[in-house]
Design a protein around this motif. Structure first.
Motif, mmCIF file in Angstrom:
data_model
loop_
_atom_site.group_PDB
_atom_site.id
_atom_site.type_symbol
_atom_site.label_atom_id
_atom_site.label_comp_id
_atom_site.label_asym_id
_atom_site.label_seq_id
_atom_site.Cartn_x
_atom_site.Cartn_y
_atom_site.Cartn_z
ATOM 1 N N GLY A 45 38.844 37.475 44.978
ATOM 2 C CA GLY A 45 37.895 38.023 44.017
ATOM 3 C C GLY A 45 38.584 38.427 42.722
ATOM 4 N N ASP A 46 39.786 39.017 42.833
ATOM 5 C CA ASP A 46 40.545 39.377 41.638
ATOM 6 C C ASP A 46 40.997 38.121 40.889
ATOM 7 O OD1 ASP A 46 40.266 42.065 42.124
ATOM 8 O OD2 ASP A 46 42.245 42.304 43.046
ATOM 9 N N TRP A 47 41.460 37.129 41.634
ATOM 10 C CA TRP A 47 41.867 35.860 41.018
ATOM 11 C C TRP A 47 40.706 35.269 40.209
ATOM 12 C CZ3 TRP A 47 46.071 32.566 40.559
ATOM 13 C CH2 TRP A 47 45.781 31.237 40.177
ATOM 14 N N ASP A 48 39.549 35.203 40.837
ATOM 15 C CA ASP A 48 38.388 34.596 40.176
ATOM 16 C C ASP A 48 37.979 35.380 38.936
ATOM 17 O OD1 ASP A 48 38.253 32.588 42.063
ATOM 18 O OD2 ASP A 48 36.698 33.557 43.266
ATOM 19 N N GLU A 49 37.989 36.704 39.028
ATOM 20 C CA GLU A 49 37.554 37.525 37.887
ATOM 21 C C GLU A 49 38.490 37.343 36.699
ATOM 22 O OE1 GLU A 49 36.046 42.069 36.917
ATOM 23 O OE2 GLU A 49 37.361 41.735 38.635
ATOM 24 N N VAL A 50 39.797 37.335 36.943
ATOM 25 C CA VAL A 50 40.761 37.167 35.861
ATOM 26 C C VAL A 50 40.615 35.792 35.218
ATOM 27 C CG1 VAL A 50 43.215 36.961 35.312
ATOM 28 C CG2 VAL A 50 42.422 38.829 36.780
ATOM 29 N N LEU A 51 40.484 34.755 36.035
ATOM 30 C CA LEU A 51 40.324 33.401 35.473
ATOM 31 C C LEU A 51 38.991 33.255 34.746
ATOM 32 C CD1 LEU A 51 42.316 30.909 35.713
ATOM 33 C CD2 LEU A 51 42.869 32.864 37.173
ATOM 34 N N ASP A 52 37.947 33.887 35.255
ATOM 35 C CA ASP A 52 36.634 33.802 34.594
ATOM 36 C C ASP A 52 36.659 34.434 33.208
ATOM 37 O OD1 ASP A 52 35.443 32.426 36.657
ATOM 38 O OD2 ASP A 52 34.442 34.173 37.530
#
Length: 256
Positions: free
Chosen positions: A110-117
């Motif tokens: 979830g953290d990975w996705d939020e940062v990339l988004d």
């Protein structure tokens, strides 16, 4: 000579859309562009009351564009809304970004996705839509992305952030190739260790802060205002032959 120099950076009549303009680096760059004559549209998910006050005190217009970049699904709507509020966009500064720190073996998806988004996906979407807009309005546009030292290095405990900022540097070069024939330049600024909310934890860690300062030849943390000349240079009409570059503003960190 003074009139000549002023003319090099004269942005009178220009409109700049700046993401992350509420505080820190984004606010400093918005104010620098306003000082050069540009009207500012600030994009973010929170109120930008202070930025609006400071821009208007300079004598420029400020429009607040509310948008959560983590959930951006229609950049065209954002760009059209900006145009309705402020007029055709001449300059896009993609500054908004977040960071999540954890060991790579423990990073939540979830953290990975939020940062990339926020740091890469929304940057691409806004750049794509703004480029279409600039072409339609026949603007000699400027797209300025905020990368990082971690566009060149791996860092520790910041895998998603490093991946995103490497992506920003690569995307800057790719867009520069395609948009140059349209009169649109695409460049990036790579700040060093700056005194912002993103580095608060590092600055409060006495040992880590000392280690960082020991490697910076200038011996201090950067200030948001240190980016003013870089953003003005890349936004200026006189830099029409500069594209695909990543300008580091790091106090000498990368050369040590």
């Amino acid at each position: 000579m003074s009139n000549f120099l002023a003319g090099l950076f004269d942005l009178t009549g220009k409109v700049a859309l700046v993401t992350g303009a509420r505080s820190g680096l984004g606010q400093a760059m918005a104010l620098a562009l306003a000082q050069a004559g540009a009207d500012i549209a600030g994009l973010g998910s929170s109120p930008m009351t202070e930025t609006a006050r400071l821009v208007e005190r300079i004598g420029r217009n400020f429009a607040e564009i509310r948008c959560d970049l983590a959930a951006l699904d229609d950049a065209d709507e954002v760009v059209c809304g900006t145009t309705q509020e402020s007029g055709p966009i001449d300059i896009l500064v993609n500054c908004a970004g977040i960071i999540r720190r954890s060991p790579v073996t423990e990073m939540a998806l979830g953290d990975w996705d939020e940062v990339l988004d926020v740091n890469l996906r929304s940057l691409f979407m806004l750049s794509q839509s703004t480029a279409r807009h600039m072409i339609a309005y026949q603007r000699a546009g400027r797209i300025i992305n905020v990368a990082s030292l971690l566009a060149f290095q791996g860092g520790t405990r910041v895998a998603a952030y490093a991946a995103a900022k490497h992506g920003v540097a690569g995307l800057t070069r790719a867009m520069a190739n395609e948009l140059a024939p349209k009169g649109i330049t695409v460049n990036a600024i790579a700040p060093g260790y700056m005194a912002t909310a993103n580095t608060e934890a590092l600055r409060e860690d006495a040992q880590r802060s000392a280690e960082i300062l020991a490697r910076i030849p200038m011996g201090r943390w950067g200030a948001p205002d240190d980016l003013a000349t870089a953003v003005l240079f890349l936004a200026a009409p006189a830099s029409a032959y500069v594209t695909g570059t990543v300008v580091t503003v790091d106090g000498g960190w990368l050369v040590r």
